[in-house]
Design a protein around this motif. Structure first.
Motif, short mmCIF file in Angstrom:
data_model
loop_
_atom_site.label_atom_id
_atom_site.label_comp_id
_atom_site.label_asym_id
_atom_site.label_seq_id
_atom_site.Cartn_x
_atom_site.Cartn_y
_atom_site.Cartn_z
N LEU A 460 -28.71 45.23 34.68
CA LEU A 460 -28.43 45.89 33.70
C LEU A 460 -29.05 46.86 32.89
N PRO A 461 -29.94 47.87 32.83
CA PRO A 461 -30.55 48.92 32.13
C PRO A 461 -31.02 48.75 30.88
N ALA A 462 -32.50 48.54 30.56
CA ALA A 462 -32.90 47.40 29.48
C ALA A 462 -32.64 48.14 27.97
N THR A 463 -32.74 49.96 28.19
CA THR A 463 -32.62 50.91 27.43
C THR A 463 -31.49 50.54 26.92
N ILE A 464 -30.49 50.01 26.98
CA ILE A 464 -28.45 49.65 25.98
C ILE A 464 -29.33 48.89 24.85
N GLY A 465 -30.20 47.86 25.25
CA GLY A 465 -31.23 47.27 23.81
C GLY A 465 -31.13 48.81 23.34
N ASN A 466 -31.22 49.22 23.08
CA ASN A 466 -32.24 50.69 21.55
C ASN A 466 -30.94 50.84 21.47
N SER A 467 -29.81 51.31 21.54
CA SER A 467 -28.56 52.55 21.35
C SER A 467 -28.51 52.09 19.62
N THR A 468 -28.08 52.60 19.09
CA THR A 468 -27.91 52.57 17.75
C THR A 468 -26.79 52.59 17.66
N SER A 469 -25.48 53.36 18.57
CA SER A 469 -24.76 53.79 18.23
C SER A 469 -23.58 52.73 19.41
N LEU A 470 -23.40 51.74 19.70
CA LEU A 470 -22.52 50.61 20.98
C LEU A 470 -22.99 50.15 19.04
N LYS A 471 -21.88 49.79 19.40
CA LYS A 471 -20.92 49.03 19.35
C LYS A 471 -19.76 47.44 19.94
N TYR A 472 -20.13 47.90 20.86
CA TYR A 472 -18.62 47.09 21.77
C TYR A 472 -19.42 47.23 23.56
N LEU A 473 -20.01 46.08 23.93
CA LEU A 473 -20.02 46.16 25.11
C LEU A 473 -19.48 44.91 26.17
N LYS A 474 -18.74 45.04 27.07
CA LYS A 474 -18.05 43.82 27.11
C LYS A 474 -18.32 43.73 28.73
N LEU A 475 -19.21 43.38 29.72
CA LEU A 475 -19.19 43.29 31.09
C LEU A 475 -18.75 42.36 31.55
N ASP A 476 -17.92 41.30 31.72
CA ASP A 476 -17.50 39.85 32.04
C ASP A 476 -16.84 40.32 32.98
N ASP A 477 -17.26 39.62 34.09
CA ASP A 477 -16.87 39.08 35.15
C ASP A 477 -17.21 40.50 36.53
N ASN A 478 -18.08 40.45 36.45
CA ASN A 478 -18.36 41.32 37.54
C ASN A 478 -20.22 40.67 38.23
N MET A 479 -21.11 41.04 38.84
CA MET A 479 -22.29 39.88 38.99
C MET A 479 -23.45 40.64 39.33
N PHE A 480 -23.32 40.88 38.04
CA PHE A 480 -24.69 41.31 36.99
C PHE A 480 -26.23 39.92 37.51
N TYR A 481 -27.04 41.09 37.16
CA TYR A 481 -28.15 39.84 36.98
C TYR A 481 -29.05 40.23 36.30
N GLY A 482 -30.13 39.37 36.49
CA GLY A 482 -32.01 39.86 35.39
C GLY A 482 -31.33 39.09 34.10
N ASN A 483 -32.33 39.45 33.49
CA ASN A 483 -32.60 39.19 31.75
C ASN A 483 -31.35 39.57 31.17
N LEU A 484 -30.87 38.89 30.03
CA LEU A 484 -29.77 39.29 28.74
C LEU A 484 -30.30 40.17 27.74
N PRO A 485 -29.52 41.94 27.95
CA PRO A 485 -30.71 43.12 27.45
C PRO A 485 -30.66 42.55 25.91
N GLU A 486 -30.70 43.17 25.33
CA GLU A 486 -31.26 43.32 23.84
C GLU A 486 -29.97 44.06 22.97
#
Length: 587
Positions: A460-486
């Protein structure tokens, strides 16, 4: 300032001006060189004498009219119990120059606009202002029956009584209103019963608005006889179930027709392109219309907006198109089948394409992705398939992109947030794959990102955690890997269940003031659970099930209403406080 009769006369007929006129009269009365008066000089003399004696009386008469109108307005103010909003109405000021509610033409009162929360009734003597052509009493609190006293306003061209509390039936003799009436709005009142047939006798009407009242009877098909009508609003009324009259299609000058939520049944009349040639906006949404969309709907060359959502329309979307100025097409929540017409990809003025909750199949035409003004596309809950057009967002300022609950495959278009305006990217329940475009992480206005139940992979793009507008993040049931974003500072829902995410719970977890849902179950998350919950925390649902967490379970989790911690691997690594049974919920 109001000029008295005497002062007006003295201004027009000063001693100097009189002597000048008399002097001119005597000069004109000189004998002709032949010794005879000419017929022209005698005629001119008589004309000037007539002007001398009649003109002052004419001016005095007009002044009296102005004074009478001012007296009428002051009586009106007194009748309404001297509302504070009209405190500037007084005897010493000039209505034409000092009263913002009054407009004059040639020093004569012709327009009244009072939107001041007036209560009571409309008195008949308002029509004592004989030159009144425009009366706007909207947004007040009048609570009487239709004010029939307005029948005496015989010069009225514009009447707006909207957004009041008028009650009862519209009188059958409403045609006694001014024969010059062109604009009539009764929007937002409590009228009931039928719309009277005689409203169709107001033959000069160009604008008729009867929306949002309590009509529970019928509307007359004779409205179709108003040949000059350009705008017709009948929506949001609980009429008896009625078909749309064929006579309405005879309104050749009609540009706007709105009949939303009006209990319409049956089919939409055909042959629109040969009759309603001026139509620009058609709204028949939220009714019980059935059958197919008229095949010539998009042959209306002036058509810009069409709303037919919330009906029972069937068949295919017409593919014959000459309405090249279309801006909005909303055919959602019907039972339409077939494909999205390729011609929609040529509608270069289109801003909004809404086709959700139908039975459409096939691919989205590639040209739709290149439309230069498209900002809103919602085609979710259909049977659409194939790849998404790759140019979505590249040529237009895309704001809303909702294509969930379809059968799309392939990658997400790379340029969805190219112009930085995207606020909603909702694509769940498809078969999309590949990585999330890096640009999504820099989408500064993005409010909702829903990609769950696809086949996405990658980090996942690490920059997702920098967003001030994002309120709903739903990424269930995929094959993402790596660290959880902030966790973004204004996040409400953070859900990345059933992937292969690793690392610990983000450090921003404890500073997320608005977080209500945190779901990361069925991953490889490790480390400990932060002990940072406060009584004022909004967190209502926490799901850490089936991960690699260890250490003590914080007692502060007692504040969480829905909690699923167990079956971390191995189970013995997570100990301490265990939630009581009625707090455990499999999420």
């Amino acid at each position: 300032m109001v000029i008295s009769d005497k002062s007006w006369s003295s201004q027009i007929w000063s001693r100097n001006s009189k002597s000048t006129l008399l002097s001119h009269l005597f000069i004109t009365n000189q004998p002709h060189p032949s010794g005879q008066k000419t017929k022209m000089s005698i005629l001119y003399q008589h004309s000037l004498l007539l002007l001398l004696f009649l003109t002052p009386f004419h001016v005095v008469s007009r002044t009296n009219t102005n004074q009478n109108d001012q007296t009428t307005l002051l009586n009106l103010k007194n009748f309404w119990s001297n509302p504070p909003s009209l405190s500037h109405w007084n005897q010493s000021s000039n209505p034409c120059t000092s009263w913002s509610e009054i407009t004059c033409t040639a020093n004569t009162i012709t327009r009244i606009t009072i939107r001041q929360d007036i209560t009571g009734v409309v008195p008949p003597f308002i029509c004592d202002i004989k030159n009144l052509t425009h009366l706007d009493l909207s947004w007040n609190f009048f609570n009487e029956h239709f004010p029939a006293g307005l029948y005496n306003c015989t010069s009225l061209e514009y009447l707006d009584l909207s957004q009041n509390y008028f009650v009862g039936r519209i009188p059958d003799d409403i045609s006694r209103l001014s024969p010059e009436l062109k604009y009539l709005s009764l929007l937002g009142n409590n009228f009931s019963g039928d719309i009277p047939v005689n409203i169709s006798r107001l033959s000069k009407l160009t604008y008729l608005d009867l929306r949002q009242t309590l009509f529970n009877g019928s509307f007359p098909e004779e409205i179709g006889n108003l040949s000059d009508l350009e705008e017709l609003y009948l929506g949001f009324n609980d009429f008896k179930p009625s078909r749309l009259p064929d006579s309405f299609t005879q309104l050749k000058k009609l540009r706007t027709f709105i009949m939303t939520e009006a209990n319409l049944i049956g089919e939409i009349p055909g042959n629109l392109s040969g009759l309603m040639v001026a139509m620009e906006l058609l709204d028949l949404s939220v009714n019980r219309l059935e059958g197919s969309i008229p095949s010539d709907l998009f042959l209306l060359k002036n058509l810009k907006e069409v709303y037919l959502y919330g009906n029972n329309l069937t068949g295919e979307i017409p593919d014959s198109i000459e309405a090249w100025n279309m801006e909005v097409i909303d055919l959602s929540a019907n039972k339409l089948t077939g494909k999205i017409p390729d011609g929609f990809g040529n509608l270069t003025s289109l801003t909004n394409l809404t086709l959700f909750i139908n039975r459409l199949s096939g691919e989205i035409p590639v040209g739709i992705g290149r439309l230069p003004k498209l900002n809103n596309i919602r085609v979710f809950r259909n049977n659409l398939s194939g790849q998404l057009p790759p140019d979505f967002g590249r040529y237009s300022e895309l704001v809303i992109f909702q294509v969930f609950d379809n059968n799309f495959t392939g990658n997400l278009p790379k340029n969805l947030c190219y112009n930085g305006k995207l606020i909603a990217l909702i694509v769940h329940n498809n078969s999309l794959s590949g990585e999330i475009p890096k640009s999504i992480g820099n989408c500064s206005r993005l409010n909702g990102l829903s990609l769950e139940r696809n086949q996405f992979t990658g980090e996942l793009p690490a920059t997702i955690g920098n967003s001030t507008s994002l309120k709903y993040l739903k990424l269930d049931d995929n094959m993402f890997y790596g660290n959880l974003p902030e966790i973004p500072v204004n996040m409400i829902v953070y859900s990345i269940k059933s992937n292969t995410m690793s690392g610990g719970i983000p450090s921003s977890f404890c500073s997320s003031s608005f977080l209500e849902v945190f779901h990361v179950s069925h991953n490889n998350v490790s480390g400990t659970i932060p002990d940072c919950f406060q009584n004022e925390s909004r967190l209502a649902s926490l799901n850490l099930y089936d991960n690699q967490l260890q250490g003590m379970v914080p007692r502060s989790l007692m504040n969480c209403k829905l909690l699923q911690l167990m079956r971390n691997n191995p189970f013995s690594r997570l100990n301490g406080y265990s939630p009581i049974l009625n707090m455990v919920s499999e999420l």
